[in-house]
Design a protein around this motif. Structure first.
Motif, PDB file in Angstrom:
ATOM      1  N   LYS A  57     -39.748  28.643 -42.055  1.00 48.82           N
ATOM      2  CA  LYS A  57     -38.320  28.422 -41.708  1.00 48.82           C
ATOM      3  C   LYS A  57     -37.857  26.960 -41.475  1.00 48.82           C
ATOM      4  O   LYS A  57     -36.837  26.463 -42.224  1.00 48.82           O
ATOM      5  N   GLU A  58     -38.797  26.054 -40.854  1.00 47.24           N
ATOM      6  CA  GLU A  58     -38.371  24.846 -40.483  1.00 47.24           C
ATOM      7  C   GLU A  58     -38.217  24.066 -41.780  1.00 47.24           C
ATOM      8  O   GLU A  58     -37.094  23.426 -41.897  1.00 47.24           O
ATOM      9  N   ASN A  59     -39.240  24.384 -42.728  1.00 43.38           N
ATOM     10  CA  ASN A  59     -39.218  23.611 -44.138  1.00 43.38           C
ATOM     11  C   ASN A  59     -37.984  24.014 -44.739  1.00 43.38           C
ATOM     12  O   ASN A  59     -37.031  22.965 -45.185  1.00 43.38           O
ATOM     13  N   MET A  60     -37.510  25.208 -44.736  1.00 43.12           N
ATOM     14  CA  MET A  60     -36.816  25.819 -45.666  1.00 43.12           C
ATOM     15  C   MET A  60     -35.268  25.131 -45.356  1.00 43.12           C
ATOM     16  O   MET A  60     -34.435  24.800 -45.910  1.00 43.12           O
ATOM     17  N   LEU A  61     -35.124  25.094 -43.955  1.00 41.16           N
ATOM     18  CA  LEU A  61     -33.859  24.682 -43.384  1.00 41.16           C
ATOM     19  C   LEU A  61     -33.676  23.135 -43.661  1.00 41.16           C
ATOM     20  O   LEU A  61     -32.741  22.588 -43.707  1.00 41.16           O
ATOM     21  N   SER A  62     -34.811  22.642 -43.918  1.00 42.12           N
ATOM     22  CA  SER A  62     -34.769  21.067 -44.199  1.00 42.12           C
ATOM     23  C   SER A  62     -34.840  20.789 -45.670  1.00 42.12           C
ATOM     24  O   SER A  62     -34.967  19.571 -46.183  1.00 42.12           O
ATOM     25  N   ASN A  63     -34.717  21.842 -46.372  1.00 40.64           N
ATOM     26  CA  ASN A  63     -34.701  21.563 -48.190  1.00 40.64           C
ATOM     27  C   ASN A  63     -36.074  21.178 -48.318  1.00 40.64           C
ATOM     28  O   ASN A  63     -36.092  20.351 -49.319  1.00 40.64           O
ATOM     29  N   LYS A  64     -37.083  21.898 -47.731  1.00 40.22           N
ATOM     30  CA  LYS A  64     -38.394  21.512 -48.164  1.00 40.22           C
ATOM     31  C   LYS A  64     -38.880  22.761 -48.729  1.00 40.22           C
ATOM     32  O   LYS A  64     -38.563  23.749 -48.146  1.00 40.22           O
ATOM     33  N   PRO A  65     -40.064  22.574 -49.546  1.00 43.90           N
ATOM     34  CA  PRO A  65     -40.616  23.906 -50.028  1.00 43.90           C
ATOM     35  C   PRO A  65     -41.147  24.921 -48.907  1.00 43.90           C
ATOM     36  O   PRO A  65     -41.682  24.248 -47.681  1.00 43.90           O
ATOM     37  N   GLY A  66     -41.116  25.977 -49.077  1.00 41.90           N
ATOM     38  CA  GLY A  66     -41.584  27.179 -48.385  1.00 41.90           C
ATOM     39  C   GLY A  66     -43.164  27.055 -48.297  1.00 41.90           C
ATOM     40  O   GLY A  66     -43.367  26.951 -49.796  1.00 41.90           O
ATOM     41  N   THR A  67     -43.888  27.180 -47.306  1.00 37.51           N
ATOM     42  CA  THR A  67     -45.345  27.498 -47.619  1.00 37.51           C
ATOM     43  C   THR A  67     -45.672  28.458 -48.275  1.00 37.51           C
ATOM     44  O   THR A  67     -45.043  29.759 -48.003  1.00 37.51           O
ATOM     45  N   GLY A  68     -46.293  28.412 -49.175  1.00 32.02           N
ATOM     46  CA  GLY A  68     -46.907  29.655 -50.229  1.00 32.02           C
ATOM     47  C   GLY A  68     -45.729  30.038 -51.203  1.00 32.02           C
ATOM     48  O   GLY A  68     -46.062  31.329 -51.782  1.00 32.02           O
ATOM     49  N   CYS A  69     -44.749  29.323 -51.237  1.00 33.44           N
ATOM     50  CA  CYS A  69     -43.579  29.784 -52.212  1.00 33.44           C
ATOM     51  C   CYS A  69     -43.595  29.566 -53.462  1.00 33.44           C
ATOM     52  O   CYS A  69     -42.632  29.512 -54.070  1.00 33.44           O
ATOM     53  N   GLN A  70     -44.793  28.727 -54.040  1.00 32.49           N
ATOM     54  CA  GLN A  70     -44.783  28.169 -55.167  1.00 32.49           C
ATOM     55  C   GLN A  70     -44.560  29.053 -56.335  1.00 32.49           C
ATOM     56  O   GLN A  70     -44.015  28.741 -57.371  1.00 32.49           O
ATOM     57  N   GLY A  71     -44.819  30.549 -56.235  1.00 34.24           N
ATOM     58  CA  GLY A  71     -44.775  31.373 -57.139  1.00 34.24           C
ATOM     59  C   GLY A  71     -43.276  31.415 -57.599  1.00 34.24           C
ATOM     60  O   GLY A  71     -42.788  31.636 -58.768  1.00 34.24           O
ATOM     61  N   CYS A  72     -42.377  31.629 -56.821  1.00 32.97           N
ATOM     62  CA  CYS A  72     -40.750  31.744 -57.042  1.00 32.97           C
ATOM     63  C   CYS A  72     -40.217  30.263 -57.756  1.00 32.97           C
ATOM     64  O   CYS A  72     -39.663  30.556 -58.710  1.00 32.97           O
TER      65      CYS A  72
END
Length: 381
Positions: A57-72
């Protein structure tokens, strides 16, 4: 979070705040595309698992890639149209009416579930195993380690308490049409949330079940049907299934006012015949947006890239021809993904595949060499 950042933050996905996926081995994940578990009910309660799921959540709100979200993220690269979407974009649309103040570091408000209550399944598909199939457990005479009953009951109660709030329910397995828990959940949803969007991932082997009858009472249903071959190949790959029964059940489903998609896995056994299966289903009237084809990477011996280089080169030419025909929609996207997959580096393990098929034939008293002659010719040539 506001409407602009919701749409323009290319790293953002609503799922870590609004949903989770549960596997029958106790594993809890953000979603099926994110392969990194966030916990297991064998070790913690669901609340504890969801409460500590903060890094993504912290990553995404900071416009950073989500952990493990590379597939999308990889799926979206180069895409100019949102007609063909990743899971991330799908849920941005599906959950677009969720209040933006939901998206804070420590918040969670359940709106979406992906539930696999158990591994109960009447199929023993060749690429599957005991984690997702009780038929495999019985064949191998295994004892499955159970998730603590009280933890599963807590999970169930949490889902049922929030049934009125759910926007999207994804039922898979095992075989979801055979699970008692799904019968209970669907009865409750009919009472408190009949307009919920349902997605059912099924082998479509049984339509005369209480779960199937309940699903037919909902209007917003998307069937994701697993099939990638026909006739004898179907019955070998999807062991326990009957091709004629499948066709009868498919006719029943296509006459419902529901959406239908096909989840198709590409492996050496159906390296060419998968295209015949697609054509067969097209001739039945199914749209090109109904086909989702994925090459599998695990178990590694079922990776399509185990085929000889000459066969891989031929498959590339087949795919390029089909792409040039511009079928559009998910089918064309699948062809492009299949083609790019063939170019990825890989160390072939064809001997392991042949050894596995020999053992499987012995276990099930089958003869793969007579069913998949072309594949054996490729591998042994």
């Amino acid at each position: 979070m506001d409407s602009k950042s919701y749409l323009t933050n290319k790293n953002f996905c609503p799922i870590p705040w609004t949903g989770f996926m549960y596997n029958s081995d106790g594993t809890v994940q953000n979603c099926i595309r994110n392969r990194e578990p966030i916990g297991n009910l064998k070790n913690n309660t669901l609340k504890e698992i969801l409460d500590r799921n903060t890094e993504i959540k912290e990553n995404m709100l900071s416009n950073k890639p989500g952990t493990g979200c590379q597939g999308c993220y990889q799926f979206e690269q180069g895409k100019k149209s949102f007609d063909i979407v990743s899971d991330r974009v799908f849920y941005l649309k599906e959950l677009r009416n969720i209040p933006f103040d939901t998206y804070t570091d420590n918040n969670f408000d359940l709106h979406k579930i992906d539930i696999r209550w158990s591994n109960s399944c009447n199929f023993g598909c060749v690429y599957c195993g005991p984690d997702y199939s009780s038929k495999w457990v019985a064949e191998l005479k295994l004892e499955k380690q159970q998730v603590p009953h009280e933890r599963v009951e807590e999970l169930k109660q949490y889902v049922f308490d929030n049934a009125h709030n759910l926007k999207h329910v994804y039922l898979a397995g095992g075989e979801p049409l055979l699970m008692k828990e799904n019968e209970e959940l669907l009865k409750l949803l009919l009472e408190v949330n009949p307009d919920v969007n349902l997605r059912i991932n099924t082998n479509l082997s049984k339509t005369g079940t209480p779960v199937f009858d309940l699903i037919c009472k909902f209007k917003n249903v998307h069937w994701t049907i697993s099939v990638e071959s026909q006739a004898d190949e179907f019955e070998y790959i999807r062991y326990g299934g009957n091709w004629h029964d499948f066709l009868d059940n498919l006719e029943i489903v296509r006459n419902l006012d529901h959406k239908v998609s096909f989840n198709m896995l590409w492996i050496p056994l159906n390296y060419l015949s998968i295209f015949d299966c697609i054509k067969f289903l097209q001739n039945l009237g199914f749209h090109n947006n109904s086909f989702i084809v994925n090459p599998i990477e695990s178990p590694i011996f079922f990776d399509i890239r185990n085929l000889p280089d000459a066969t891989i080169t031929y498959l590339k030419s087949v795919l390029k021809t089909k792409i040039d025909e511009k079928p559009g929609y998910l089918l064309e996207d699948s062809y492009n993904n299949m083609l790019s997959f063939l170019d990825r580096p890989f160390t072939k393990q064809k001997d392991i595949l042949l050894t596995y098929l020999k053992k499987l034939d012995q276990l099930r008293q089958l003869k793969s060499k007579t069913i998949f002659k072309e594949m054996y010719k490729c591998l042994q040539g």
